[in-house]
Design an enzyme around this catalytic site. Structure first.
Site, PDB file in Angstrom:
ATOM      1  N   GLY A 238       0.748  -1.242   0.000  1.00 53.55           N
ATOM      2  CA  GLY A 238       0.000   0.000   0.000  1.00 53.55           C
ATOM      3  C   GLY A 238       0.777   1.292   0.000  1.00 53.55           C
ATOM      4  O   GLY A 238       0.190   2.349  -0.237  1.00 53.55           O
ATOM      5  N   CYS A 340     -12.915   4.467 -28.814  1.00 56.74           N
ATOM      6  CA  CYS A 340     -14.206   5.157 -28.921  1.00 56.74           C
ATOM      7  C   CYS A 340     -14.922   5.220 -27.576  1.00 56.74           C
ATOM      8  O   CYS A 340     -15.950   4.565 -27.371  1.00 56.74           O
ATOM      9  CB  CYS A 340     -15.063   4.475 -29.965  1.00 56.74           C
ATOM     10  SG  CYS A 340     -14.226   4.493 -31.545  1.00 56.74           S
ATOM     11  N   GLU A 341     -14.357   5.954 -26.666  1.00 53.86           N
ATOM     12  CA  GLU A 341     -14.933   6.169 -25.337  1.00 53.86           C
ATOM     13  C   GLU A 341     -14.492   7.564 -24.911  1.00 53.86           C
ATOM     14  O   GLU A 341     -13.306   7.900 -25.044  1.00 53.86           O
ATOM     15  CB  GLU A 341     -14.333   5.195 -24.296  1.00 53.86           C
ATOM     16  CG  GLU A 341     -14.597   3.744 -24.526  1.00 53.86           C
ATOM     17  CD  GLU A 341     -15.882   3.252 -23.892  1.00 53.86           C
ATOM     18  OE1 GLU A 341     -16.518   4.016 -23.118  1.00 53.86           O
ATOM     19  OE2 GLU A 341     -16.260   2.111 -24.176  1.00 53.86           O
ATOM     20  N   TYR A 368       0.415  -1.378 -12.179  1.00 46.04           N
ATOM     21  CA  TYR A 368      -0.976  -1.305 -12.633  1.00 46.04           C
ATOM     22  C   TYR A 368      -1.068  -0.644 -14.011  1.00 46.04           C
ATOM     23  O   TYR A 368      -1.976   0.129 -14.285  1.00 46.04           O
ATOM     24  CB  TYR A 368      -1.853  -0.604 -11.577  1.00 46.04           C
ATOM     25  CG  TYR A 368      -1.693  -1.236 -10.212  1.00 46.04           C
ATOM     26  CD1 TYR A 368      -2.167  -2.527  -9.984  1.00 46.04           C
ATOM     27  CD2 TYR A 368      -1.018  -0.588  -9.176  1.00 46.04           C
ATOM     28  CE1 TYR A 368      -1.978  -3.149  -8.745  1.00 46.04           C
ATOM     29  CE2 TYR A 368      -0.834  -1.201  -7.939  1.00 46.04           C
ATOM     30  CZ  TYR A 368      -1.309  -2.480  -7.736  1.00 46.04           C
ATOM     31  OH  TYR A 368      -1.124  -3.087  -6.518  1.00 46.04           O
TER      32      TYR A 368
HETATM   33  N1  LLP Z   1      -1.736  -6.941  -0.932  1.00 49.99           N
HETATM   34  C1  LLP Z   1      -3.048  -7.024  -1.237  1.00 49.99           C
HETATM   35  C2  LLP Z   1      -3.888  -7.991  -0.525  1.00 49.99           C
HETATM   36  C3  LLP Z   1      -3.597  -6.173  -2.208  1.00 49.99           C
HETATM   37  O1  LLP Z   1      -4.890  -6.243  -2.484  1.00 49.99           O
HETATM   38  C4  LLP Z   1      -2.766  -5.239  -2.878  1.00 49.99           C
HETATM   39  C5  LLP Z   1      -3.300  -4.341  -3.902  1.00 49.99           C
HETATM   40  C6  LLP Z   1      -1.391  -5.219  -2.548  1.00 49.99           C
HETATM   41  C7  LLP Z   1      -0.920  -6.074  -1.556  1.00 49.99           C
HETATM   42  C8  LLP Z   1      -0.419  -4.301  -3.197  1.00 49.99           C
HETATM   43  O2  LLP Z   1      -0.721  -2.964  -2.981  1.00 49.99           O
HETATM   44  P1  LLP Z   1       0.303  -1.816  -3.415  1.00 49.99           P
HETATM   45  O3  LLP Z   1       1.541  -1.969  -2.582  1.00 49.99           O
HETATM   46  O4  LLP Z   1       0.614  -1.993  -4.859  1.00 49.99           O
HETATM   47  O5  LLP Z   1      -0.432  -0.570  -3.129  1.00 49.99           O
HETATM   48  N2  LLP Z   1      -5.207  -0.818  -9.692  1.00 49.99           N
HETATM   49  C9  LLP Z   1      -5.105   0.137  -8.604  1.00 49.99           C
HETATM   50  C10 LLP Z   1      -4.467  -0.481  -7.378  1.00 49.99           C
HETATM   51  C11 LLP Z   1      -5.190  -1.708  -6.886  1.00 49.99           C
HETATM   52  C12 LLP Z   1      -4.518  -2.340  -5.694  1.00 49.99           C
HETATM   53  C13 LLP Z   1      -5.139  -3.623  -5.341  1.00 49.99           C
HETATM   54  N3  LLP Z   1      -4.523  -4.332  -4.261  1.00 49.99           N
HETATM   55  C14 LLP Z   1      -4.332   1.336  -9.114  1.00 49.99           C
HETATM   56  O6  LLP Z   1      -3.927   1.344 -10.269  1.00 49.99           O
HETATM   57  O7  LLP Z   1      -4.152   2.332  -8.382  1.00 49.99           O
END
Ligand code: LLP
Length: 414
Positions: A238, A340-341, A368
């Protein structure tokens, strides 16, 4: 610095981005090996003074070569599907360092994870616990279990990527968790080992994480009193990165702030960072097809929401720069793709000096980015290149037009 400008041209390590675009075409994802490795090492170093394991969140960027780099550094992996597990294995990752998160693990996925021997299942519900116990017993195995608790804290991030509130589908309500632990310990085929939480992504403050940890530690203490000592604590992922002017805490600040709470705790600490490892290490490079002046000035480029979905899906802001500095007039462009959006926007009102054929780079696209790409509008997905000093490795070929119908069948009968 992995990204810099030399004589007005953007470079990644020792490779000029315009050369890469000429060689591999556009749209093109470009990653810096040094940036990925140094981000992982910074995280690892921050927790060096205690038993810990970084389980990189594969969902952020699951390209095999990137998983391979991380596996070689000794990383573990956080997966959310059988597909991600196979990617990790294919890249040479150690199944003994894999944690399996996600609310919807299928029986087949559980069987495979037990067969290869993962480190822990991050269990998200009592029904999943029941299924895990059945499958493990049937296979004559013991499943290592960590309960993902939902600590009910507000991560203060975008609502779509916030996961630690009671209203979210994730985790087991922390108030109910003690009873679930007790029942888990009684079920056959399970070995209760840990506690896990993940409260959201792109976090820019430490307080919600510290709150989640203190609530979890209170539970850990109650469990220990009941004769259920835990071996590990998984603090999730996160940590945010700087897209615009956010000031996310560093891994060192994270380690320091949680360190006070974790002091004298015997548990091994696991963490699941994704974005913080790969986010800043990647660019999406795209070519301007047309400039369309008018009430708004549009720069229509060859990348689209199908290649980088974040701006369209979350209204996310990512920095866009011209790859080459030119004498063209600077205007405020809406940088849009050909899909086309109306949502097919990569950036609005960006001051850019462009002419048709110019290249633009969209920054902070390592996490992502490609993983969320699609073939909508029958667009082959882009190529990916990993830069290592003066060398550029094609780590994923651009999809060809016949990849668009791979696995499809025409009807045989007239
Ligand atoms: N652990 C779990 C259980 C998760 O669901 C996630 C991300 C992570 C770790 C890794 O999180 P990070 O360190 O990358 O913040 N597509 C979205 C982000 C979705 C994150 C989903 N879960 C975006 O592009 O901002």
């Amino acid at each position: 610095m992995s990204f810099s400008r030399q004589h007005g041209t953007l470079t990644v390590e020792d490779c000029a981005v315009d050369d890469l675009a000429a060689r591999f075409g556009t749209p093109l994802y470009v990653y810096s090996r040094a940036a990925i490795e140094s981000a992982w090492r910074a995280y690892d170093a921050a927790f060096a003074d205690r038993d810990h394991l970084i389980c990189y969140a594969v969902k952020a960027n699951g390209s095999l070569a990137i998983l391979q780099l991380l596996a070689r550094l000794g990383s573990g992996f956080d997966i959310v599907s059988g597909g991600e597990l196979e990617r990790v294995l294919q890249a040479g990752g150690d199944p003994g360092r894999v944690v399996f998160s996600g609310v919807g693990k299928t029986t087949a996925e559980i069987e495979r994870a037990l067969e290869v021997g993962i480190l822990a299942f991050n269990v998200e519900s009592e029904s999943e616990l029941e299924r895990l116990s059945e499958v493990a017993t049937r296979l004559g195995r013991e499943a290592p279990v960590s309960l993902r608790v939902n600590p009910d804290v507000d991560a203060r991030t975008h609502p779509y990527i916030s996961t630690g509130l009671r209203d979210n589908k994730f985790g087991i309500d922390i108030h109910a968790a003690e009873a679930v632990y007790t029942r888990a310990a009684e079920r056959p085929g399970l070995r209760v080992e840990g506690l896990d939480f993940h409260i959201g992504s792109q976090l820019t403050e430490l307080e919600p994480l510290a709150d989640a940890l203190s609530r979890s530690l209170a539970l850990v203490d109650r469990l220990a009193e009941q004769g259920l000592p835990l071996k590990h604590l998984d603090i999730g992922g996160g940590l945010g990165i700087r897209y615009e002017n956010e000031t996310p805490p560093s891994p060192a600040a994270l380690a320091e702030s949680l360190g006070a709470l974790l002091k004298d705790r015997p548990q091994r600490v696991l963490m699941e960072p994704g974005r913080a490892i790969v986010g800043a290490a990647g660019l999406l490079v795209s070519r301007v097809e047309y400039l369309k002046p008018g009430h708004r000035d549009f720069a229509i480029v060859d990348a689209a929401m199908t290649d980088l979905l974040r701006p369209a899906l979350y209204d996310a802001w990512q920095r866009i720069e011209a790859v080459n500095t030119t004498a063209d007039e600077t205007r405020l462009y809406d940088v849009v793709g050909p899909v086309c959006e109306t949502a097919d926007v990569l950036g609005r009102e960006r001051a850019l000096a462009l002419s048709p054929g110019a290249l633009v780079a969209i920054f902070d696209a390592g996490a992502y980015g490609f993983v969320m790409a699609s073939q909508y509008n029958a667009r082959p997905r882009p190529a990916e290149v990993l830069v290592d000093g003066a060398e550029a490795h094609l780590i994923r070929a651009r999809e060809r037009v016949d990849d668009l119908w791979r696995g499809e069948h025409l009807l045989e009968a007239p």
